[in-house]
Design a protein around this motif. Structure first.
Motif, short mmCIF file in Angstrom:
data_model
loop_
_atom_site.label_atom_id
_atom_site.label_comp_id
_atom_site.label_asym_id
_atom_site.label_seq_id
_atom_site.Cartn_x
_atom_site.Cartn_y
_atom_site.Cartn_z
N VAL A 1 57.98 14.17 117.30
CA VAL A 1 57.69 14.06 115.86
C VAL A 1 57.27 15.43 115.32
N THR A 2 56.40 16.12 116.04
CA THR A 2 55.96 17.45 115.62
C THR A 2 57.14 18.42 115.58
N PHE A 3 58.00 18.36 116.58
CA PHE A 3 59.20 19.19 116.61
C PHE A 3 60.05 18.92 115.37
N TYR A 4 60.30 17.66 115.06
CA TYR A 4 61.11 17.32 113.89
C TYR A 4 60.46 17.81 112.60
N LYS A 5 59.15 17.70 112.48
CA LYS A 5 58.46 18.10 111.25
C LYS A 5 58.37 19.61 111.09
N THR A 6 58.36 20.35 112.19
CA THR A 6 58.20 21.81 112.08
C THR A 6 59.50 22.58 112.24
#
Length: 186
Positions: free
Chosen positions: A37-42
């Motif tokens: 999720v963090t990867f997708y958001k950043t």
């Protein structure tokens, strides 16, 4: 998490919105790990035209929807191997190597978020980035001439689970093998 790319052919996608991530969630059989999720958001995704695809949610949803009418259309590893080979992998499609039940269990246990094409063997193999219900990630090598080895490895992983590895570790390893340290993670 940030990613600084040093290879022109591999591009970051735009960061994903919460809505895109929520839409993508419906296509996975496991909860999306927080690291992803963090990867997708950043970062969004990391993709090139021919070699590397850690799909952004937007591109992943489009890819899934393009395969909607096909029998093997999930984000599970077996169905993604089939997709990688242009929906022409009869060994898996016709249940020659795995039963339908084994295929279903493997697909549900190990969603796939993308792949890298192996140039060193004339594009006859790929490595697939998968995760499990515990939020562990792994790159799974699969050569088109040795699908039995991949089958055996996946059956063993059903019993043992994936090794404890982060998405960051898996991507770093793939980048290094693709073209000698393509990215630096901070």
């Amino acid at each position: 998490m940030s990613c600084e790319l040093e290879y022109d052919e591999i591009q970051e996608a735009a960061p994903a919105s919460n809505e895109e991530i929520q839409t993508l969630t419906a296509y996975f059989s496991q909860p999306i790990p927080q690291e992803l999720v963090t990867f997708y958001k950043t970062i969004g995704g990391i993709e090139s035209d021919e070699i590397f695809h850690i799909f952004s949610p937007e591109n992943f949803i489009n890819q899934i929807q393009e395969r909607e009418s096909l029998q093997h259309n999930s984000t599970g590893i077996i169905d993604m191997i089939i997709a990688f080979w242009g929906n022409d992998r009869p060994e898996f499609q016709e249940y020659e190597l795995l039963t339908e039940e084994e295929t279903d269990k493997i697909n549900k246990a190990f969603p796939c978020i993308g792949w890298i094409v192996a140039e060193e063997d004339n594009y006859e193999s790929g490595e697939y980035v998968i995760f499990d219900k515990n939020g562990n990630f792994m790159n799974l090598y699969c050569h088109q001439d040795n699908l039995g080895k991949t089958k055996n490895q996946l059956l063993k992983l059903l019993e043992s689970g994936l090794p404890k590895r982060s998405l960051e570790n898996v991507l770093e390893e793939l980048f290094e093998r693709a073209e000698g340290n393509l990215s630096r993670w901070d």
